[in-house]
Design a protein around this motif. Structure first.
Motif, PDB file in Angstrom:
ATOM      1  N   MET A   1     -19.306   2.188 -22.757  1.00 29.15           N
ATOM      2  CA  MET A   1     -18.309   3.144 -22.293  1.00 29.15           C
ATOM      3  C   MET A   1     -16.938   2.486 -22.372  1.00 29.15           C
ATOM      4  O   MET A   1     -16.752   1.379 -21.896  1.00 29.15           O
ATOM      5  N   ASP A   2     -16.024   3.194 -22.990  1.00 25.30           N
ATOM      6  CA  ASP A   2     -14.660   2.681 -23.087  1.00 25.30           C
ATOM      7  C   ASP A   2     -13.848   3.237 -21.919  1.00 25.30           C
ATOM      8  O   ASP A   2     -13.852   4.445 -21.661  1.00 25.30           O
ATOM      9  N   PHE A   3     -13.178   2.370 -21.198  1.00 24.99           N
ATOM     10  CA  PHE A   3     -12.391   2.792 -20.039  1.00 24.99           C
ATOM     11  C   PHE A   3     -11.286   1.779 -19.790  1.00 24.99           C
ATOM     12  O   PHE A   3     -11.326   0.649 -20.271  1.00 24.99           O
ATOM     13  N   PHE A   4     -10.310   2.210 -19.028  1.00 24.40           N
ATOM     14  CA  PHE A   4      -9.273   1.343 -18.490  1.00 24.40           C
ATOM     15  C   PHE A   4      -9.124   1.711 -17.017  1.00 24.40           C
ATOM     16  O   PHE A   4      -9.024   2.899 -16.691  1.00 24.40           O
ATOM     17  N   THR A   5      -9.138   0.717 -16.150  1.00 22.32           N
ATOM     18  CA  THR A   5      -9.063   1.014 -14.716  1.00 22.32           C
ATOM     19  C   THR A   5      -7.783   1.783 -14.362  1.00 22.32           C
ATOM     20  O   THR A   5      -7.819   2.662 -13.506  1.00 22.32           O
ATOM     21  N   ALA A   6      -6.684   1.468 -15.029  1.00 20.24           N
ATOM     22  CA  ALA A   6      -5.430   2.173 -14.742  1.00 20.24           C
ATOM     23  C   ALA A   6      -5.563   3.659 -15.066  1.00 20.24           C
ATOM     24  O   ALA A   6      -5.088   4.519 -14.303  1.00 20.24           O
ATOM     25  N   ASP A   7      -6.218   3.994 -16.187  1.00 22.54           N
ATOM     26  CA  ASP A   7      -6.406   5.397 -16.553  1.00 22.54           C
ATOM     27  C   ASP A   7      -7.294   6.123 -15.547  1.00 22.54           C
ATOM     28  O   ASP A   7      -7.046   7.283 -15.205  1.00 22.54           O
ATOM     29  N   ILE A   8      -8.347   5.446 -15.073  1.00 19.13           N
ATOM     30  CA  ILE A   8      -9.229   6.065 -14.081  1.00 19.13           C
ATOM     31  C   ILE A   8      -8.455   6.325 -12.791  1.00 19.13           C
ATOM     32  O   ILE A   8      -8.595   7.382 -12.172  1.00 19.13           O
ATOM     33  N   CYS A   9      -7.629   5.368 -12.391  1.00 19.49           N
ATOM     34  CA  CYS A   9      -6.803   5.560 -11.188  1.00 19.49           C
ATOM     35  C   CYS A   9      -5.849   6.731 -11.352  1.00 19.49           C
ATOM     36  O   CYS A   9      -5.651   7.513 -10.414  1.00 19.49           O
ATOM     37  N   ASP A  10      -5.263   6.876 -12.549  1.00 13.93           N
ATOM     38  CA  ASP A  10      -4.347   7.989 -12.804  1.00 13.93           C
ATOM     39  C   ASP A  10      -5.068   9.331 -12.746  1.00 13.93           C
ATOM     40  O   ASP A  10      -4.539  10.310 -12.226  1.00 13.93           O
ATOM     41  N   LYS A  11      -6.290   9.369 -13.283  1.00 11.51           N
ATOM     42  CA  LYS A  11      -7.035  10.621 -13.359  1.00 11.51           C
ATOM     43  C   LYS A  11      -7.682  11.004 -12.028  1.00 11.51           C
ATOM     44  O   LYS A  11      -7.812  12.189 -11.720  1.00 11.51           O
ATOM     45  N   PHE A  12      -8.093   9.997 -11.238  1.00  9.33           N
ATOM     46  CA  PHE A  12      -8.801  10.260  -9.982  1.00  9.33           C
ATOM     47  C   PHE A  12      -8.147   9.515  -8.804  1.00  9.33           C
ATOM     48  O   PHE A  12      -8.807   8.738  -8.113  1.00  9.33           O
ATOM     49  N   PRO A  13      -6.865   9.737  -8.549  1.00 10.08           N
ATOM     50  CA  PRO A  13      -6.185   8.930  -7.521  1.00 10.08           C
ATOM     51  C   PRO A  13      -6.757   9.062  -6.119  1.00 10.08           C
ATOM     52  O   PRO A  13      -6.662   8.129  -5.321  1.00 10.08           O
ATOM     53  N   SER A  14      -7.380  10.185  -5.812  1.00  3.77           N
ATOM     54  CA  SER A  14      -7.894  10.360  -4.457  1.00  3.77           C
ATOM     55  C   SER A  14      -9.380  10.013  -4.329  1.00  3.77           C
ATOM     56  O   SER A  14      -9.919  10.064  -3.230  1.00  3.77           O
ATOM     57  N   SER A  15     -10.023   9.646  -5.428  1.00  4.83           N
ATOM     58  CA  SER A  15     -11.453   9.358  -5.335  1.00  4.83           C
ATOM     59  C   SER A  15     -11.831   7.963  -5.827  1.00  4.83           C
ATOM     60  O   SER A  15     -12.994   7.716  -6.104  1.00  4.83           O
ATOM     61  N   VAL A  16     -10.848   7.075  -5.927  1.00  4.11           N
ATOM     62  CA  VAL A  16     -11.149   5.684  -6.280  1.00  4.11           C
ATOM     63  C   VAL A  16     -10.670   4.768  -5.160  1.00  4.11           C
ATOM     64  O   VAL A  16      -9.720   5.075  -4.448  1.00  4.11           O
ATOM     65  N   GLN A  17     -11.364   3.647  -5.038  1.00  2.00           N
ATOM     66  CA  GLN A  17     -10.915   2.565  -4.160  1.00  2.00           C
ATOM     67  C   GLN A  17     -10.506   1.422  -5.076  1.00  2.00           C
ATOM     68  O   GLN A  17     -11.206   1.129  -6.051  1.00  2.00           O
ATOM     69  N   VAL A  18      -9.398   0.791  -4.772  1.00  2.00           N
ATOM     70  CA  VAL A  18      -8.885  -0.288  -5.612  1.00  2.00           C
ATOM     71  C   VAL A  18      -8.937  -1.595  -4.826  1.00  2.00           C
ATOM     72  O   VAL A  18      -8.368  -1.705  -3.735  1.00  2.00           O
ATOM     73  N   LEU A  19      -9.633  -2.564  -5.393  1.00  2.00           N
ATOM     74  CA  LEU A  19      -9.763  -3.871  -4.751  1.00  2.00           C
ATOM     75  C   LEU A  19      -8.432  -4.603  -4.752  1.00  2.00           C
ATOM     76  O   LEU A  19      -7.721  -4.612  -5.767  1.00  2.00           O
ATOM     77  N   ALA A  20      -8.082  -5.218  -3.634  1.00  2.00           N
ATOM     78  CA  ALA A  20      -6.858  -6.026  -3.555  1.00  2.00           C
ATOM     79  C   ALA A  20      -6.870  -7.055  -4.686  1.00  2.00           C
ATOM     80  O   ALA A  20      -7.928  -7.567  -5.062  1.00  2.00           O
ATOM     81  N   PRO A  21      -5.702  -7.377  -5.231  1.00  2.00           N
ATOM     82  CA  PRO A  21      -5.633  -8.267  -6.400  1.00  2.00           C
ATOM     83  C   PRO A  21      -5.845  -9.742  -6.054  1.00  2.00           C
ATOM     84  O   PRO A  21      -4.956 -10.581  -6.197  1.00  2.00           O
ATOM     85  N   THR A  22      -7.056 -10.053  -5.598  1.00  2.00           N
ATOM     86  CA  THR A  22      -7.367 -11.425  -5.191  1.00  2.00           C
ATOM     87  C   THR A  22      -8.379 -12.096  -6.110  1.00  2.00           C
ATOM     88  O   THR A  22      -8.607 -13.293  -5.988  1.00  2.00           O
ATOM     89  N   MET A  23      -8.978 -11.339  -7.014  1.00  2.00           N
ATOM     90  CA  MET A  23     -10.058 -11.864  -7.856  1.00  2.00           C
ATOM     91  C   MET A  23      -9.534 -12.362  -9.205  1.00  2.00           C
ATOM     92  O   MET A  23      -8.570 -11.817  -9.743  1.00  2.00           O
ATOM     93  N   ARG A  24     -10.238 -13.357  -9.722  1.00  2.00           N
ATOM     94  CA  ARG A  24      -9.953 -13.887 -11.069  1.00  2.00           C
ATOM     95  C   ARG A  24     -11.229 -13.796 -11.897  1.00  2.00           C
ATOM     96  O   ARG A  24     -12.330 -13.842 -11.369  1.00  2.00           O
ATOM     97  N   HIS A  25     -11.056 -13.686 -13.215  1.00  2.00           N
ATOM     98  CA  HIS A  25     -12.193 -13.627 -14.139  1.00  2.00           C
ATOM     99  C   HIS A  25     -12.674 -15.038 -14.485  1.00  2.00           C
ATOM    100  O   HIS A  25     -11.876 -15.916 -14.819  1.00  2.00           O
ATOM    101  N   PHE A  26     -13.995 -15.249 -14.441  1.00  2.00           N
ATOM    102  CA  PHE A  26     -14.610 -16.526 -14.794  1.00  2.00           C
ATOM    103  C   PHE A  26     -15.785 -16.363 -15.749  1.00  2.00           C
ATOM    104  O   PHE A  26     -16.448 -17.337 -16.088  1.00  2.00           O
ATOM    105  N   GLY A  27     -16.077 -15.138 -16.171  1.00  2.00           N
ATOM    106  CA  GLY A  27     -17.207 -14.888 -17.051  1.00  2.00           C
ATOM    107  C   GLY A  27     -16.769 -14.618 -18.474  1.00  2.00           C
ATOM    108  O   GLY A  27     -15.576 -14.572 -18.788  1.00  2.00           O
TER     109      GLY A  27
END
Length: 159
Positions: free
Chosen positions: A1-27
């Protein structure tokens, strides 16, 4: 599935939860999504080892909340279990190690940071618990989407 989190937030602003920007990628994957399975740990990763090693991931995302002293709960070995068993990713409110190796393994891995000391066997973890961290409530069965812009959670996978 192709997606971008920003696009999902734009399309569903009232039905998404956004994690605080504390995580880093290690995988080895910086973009992943899947149905959530939760794990609550206290300085002991035994429940997480058993989940990743002994269960098919079916493209799910394991969300882990770690309490207690600093310790790494995922490294190269657990990432290899996750890859072998088809997990899409792991998101940890805690720490990881072996990051040079985990960066080459084709599973998403996000965490607060790194710590070289492994977990000790102090308390049994719990699978399927509702978790709360970073301003998000994580429930098994909901969906997590992650990319380089962040992590979001939705009740369903409609995007």
């Amino acid at each position: 599935m192709d997606f971008f989190t920003a696009d999902i937030c734009d399309k569903f602003p009232s039905s998404v939860q956004v994690l605080a920007p504390t995580m880093r990628h290690f995988g080895g994957q910086t973009k992943f999504f899947g149905q959530i399975e939760t794990v609550k740990l206290y300085e002991d990763n035994k429940a997480l080892v058993e989940l990743l090693r002994d269960n098919q991931g079916n493209a799910r995302v394991c969300v882990v909340d770690v309490e207690g002293d600093y310790c790494a709960v995922v490294g190269e070995n657990l990432m290899n279990f996750a890859l072998k068993n088809g997990w899409a990713g792991i998101v940890i409110n805690g720490y990881v190690r072996d990051t040079l190796q985990t960066a080459g393994i084709g599973v998403g891995l996000m965490a607060l940071g790194t710590f070289p000391f492994k977990s000790q066997k102090k308390a049994q973890g719990k699978i399927g618990e509702t978790l709360n961290f970073g301003g998000v409530t994580f429930r098994s069965g909901e969906y997590l989407f992650a990319d380089i812009d962040g992590v979001i959670v939705k009740e369903n996978c409609e995007i």
